[in-house]
Design a protein around this motif. Structure first.
Motif, PDB file in Angstrom:
ATOM      1  N   GLU A 160       0.841  -1.191   0.000  1.00 34.17           N
ATOM      2  CA  GLU A 160       0.000   0.000   0.000  1.00 34.17           C
ATOM      3  C   GLU A 160       0.876   1.241   0.000  1.00 34.17           C
ATOM      4  N   THR A 161       0.333   2.352  -0.472  1.00 35.17           N
ATOM      5  CA  THR A 161       1.052   3.619  -0.433  1.00 35.17           C
ATOM      6  C   THR A 161       0.055   4.748  -0.295  1.00 35.17           C
ATOM      7  N   ARG A 162       0.418   5.759   0.436  1.00 31.26           N
ATOM      8  CA  ARG A 162      -0.458   6.914   0.612  1.00 31.26           C
ATOM      9  C   ARG A 162       0.036   8.136  -0.144  1.00 31.26           C
ATOM     10  N   TYR A 164       8.708  -7.491  -7.421  1.00 31.79           N
ATOM     11  CA  TYR A 164       7.445  -6.786  -7.272  1.00 31.79           C
ATOM     12  C   TYR A 164       6.548  -7.026  -8.492  1.00 31.79           C
ATOM     13  N   ILE A 165       5.251  -7.128  -8.230  1.00 33.73           N
ATOM     14  CA  ILE A 165       4.244  -7.128  -9.276  1.00 33.73           C
ATOM     15  C   ILE A 165       3.484  -5.812  -9.187  1.00 33.73           C
ATOM     16  N   SER A 183      14.570  -4.206  -8.220  1.00 30.96           N
ATOM     17  CA  SER A 183      15.576  -3.176  -7.992  1.00 30.96           C
ATOM     18  C   SER A 183      16.967  -3.797  -8.051  1.00 30.96           C
ATOM     19  N   HIS A 184      17.970  -2.977  -8.331  1.00 31.90           N
ATOM     20  CA  HIS A 184      19.349  -3.461  -8.392  1.00 31.90           C
ATOM     21  C   HIS A 184      20.026  -3.317  -7.031  1.00 31.90           C
ATOM     22  N   LEU A 232       9.066   2.420  -2.268  1.00 33.38           N
ATOM     23  CA  LEU A 232      10.502   2.191  -2.120  1.00 33.38           C
ATOM     24  C   LEU A 232      10.814   0.748  -2.499  1.00 33.38           C
ATOM     25  N   LEU A 233      11.600   0.590  -3.562  1.00 34.12           N
ATOM     26  CA  LEU A 233      12.009  -0.738  -4.018  1.00 34.12           C
ATOM     27  C   LEU A 233      13.256  -1.166  -3.267  1.00 34.12           C
ATOM     28  N   ASP A 234      13.177  -2.300  -2.579  1.00 33.80           N
ATOM     29  CA  ASP A 234      14.328  -2.830  -1.858  1.00 33.80           C
ATOM     30  C   ASP A 234      15.189  -3.661  -2.800  1.00 33.80           C
TER      31      ASP A 234
END
Length: 342
Positions: A219-221, A233-234, A291-292, A226-228
């Motif tokens: 979720e995000t507001r 991720y989908i 993410s790299h 933030l990609l770890d």
């Protein structure tokens, strides 16, 4: 097939003609639904090898010649086998090619394969590059399989990748940017992150896995995510994707200089995807993002991939989704192996 035809992607009826002419053959009879509107699903054969390293055979050698150097042990897929995450495998493909001199081919993961983070690449004898098959190639096909997040159960006949055939050198009709959607919908979920210590995904079992055992909802507001590093991720595209009936498209990663992430798998989009003519207005593109080395803050609408459109040589006899599809009219959606998120 003659040079008089315009260059382009071959539609389903031409692929079926190549099968009838034995330019494409198989160890077992072809499945009725194996030919898609502008691509051919490929099926695993019986033999598979765990290898210690990925490789390309090079122009002077065949795949079996290189297998002798890197194979650790052989698996029999006739009864099924678990391919473990973090390992690399080479498997035989049931289909074999004897292409006309003016027809080349390109392999790509199927949508369902990319969405469970299984990295696959097509191999052929004497090849200098993965996935690309030179015009006029005659010989067997192999697939490199590298599960990244989940271990997977496969069998002879499992379809992990697909083949697109091209006549001549088609022009690129358009290149369109694809942005990411980080605006919460009714569920508040903007994406999913793969769980690192989940169970095995049976790649022939549709709607057979509880998604909560394999995925963490995100979720995000603030329209940011933030990609770890190293996580899978989908996500969904910001805008709908539409592939005209006389075109096909391939999703390609953007230049890494734009950000320390990439859409992990390129993907084929068959003619009719997301179109009113196929009864499917409002289909999103699903994005597999990794993410790299460094964390990266992804923003709503940010460009993450590009769609490259190419012409077909003629209108396909059927469009994407006409015989039923898991991904026509899709929004944010996990692969077909998982039950609907509730």
């Amino acid at each position: 097939m003659t040079d008089a035809h315009a260059a382009g992607i071959l539609p389903c009826q031409t692929i079926e003609s190549l099968i009838a002419q034995e330019a494409i053959t198989s160890q077992t009879p072809f499945d009725r639904d194996q030919v898609q509107p502008a691509s051919l699903d490929l099926r695993l054969g019986v033999r598979c090898w765990r290898v210690r390293a990925s490789f390309l055979p090079g122009v002077s050698r065949r795949v079996p010649d290189r297998l002798k150097d890197v194979a650790m042990h052989e698996l029999d897929l006739s009864k099924g086998a678990v391919l473990e995450k973090g390992c690399v495998y080479i498997a035989e493909i049931q289909e074999r090619l004897a292409l006309p001199a003016n027809v080349a081919a390109r392999g790509n993961p199927k949508s369902s394969t990319g969405r469970v983070d299984v990295f696959v690449r097509l191999l052929s004898d004497h090849s200098k590059a993965f996935d690309d098959i030179e015009a006029g190639y005659e010989g067997p096909l192999y697939i490199e399989i590298a599960p990244q997040t989940f271990s997977v159960l496969v069998r002879a006949g499992t379809r992990l990748n697909q083949l697109r055939l091209k006549l001549g050198d088609p022009v690129k009709l358009a290149i369109r940017s694809v942005g990411v959607d980080l605006t919460p919908g009714e569920t508040g979920i903007v994406g999913f992150r793969g769980r690192r210590h989940a169970g095995v995904v049976d790649l022939d079992h549709e709607d057979g896995h509880d998604p909560r055992d394999f995925w963490e909802p995100l979720e995000t507001r603030h329209g940011e995510l933030l990609l770890d590093p190293g996580e899978f991720y989908i996500l969904a595209s910001k805008d709908d994707v539409e592939i005209p009936v006389m075109e096909a498209a391939e999703m390609t990663p953007i230049d890494p200089s734009v950000g320390e992430f990439r859409v992990h798998y390129a993907g084929f989009f068959d003619p009719g995807f997301g179109t009113e003519e196929a009864g499917a207005v409002g289909s999103k593109g699903v994005l597999e993002v990794r993410s790299h080395e460094t964390p990266f803050l992804l923003e709503d609408g940010q460009t993450v991939a590009r769609l490259v459109y190419e012409p077909l040589t003629e209108r396909p006899a059927r469009l994407y989704g006409e015989g039923g599809s898991h991904y026509q009219r899709q929004g944010l959606k996990l692969s077909k192996h998982f039950k609907a998120w509730r």
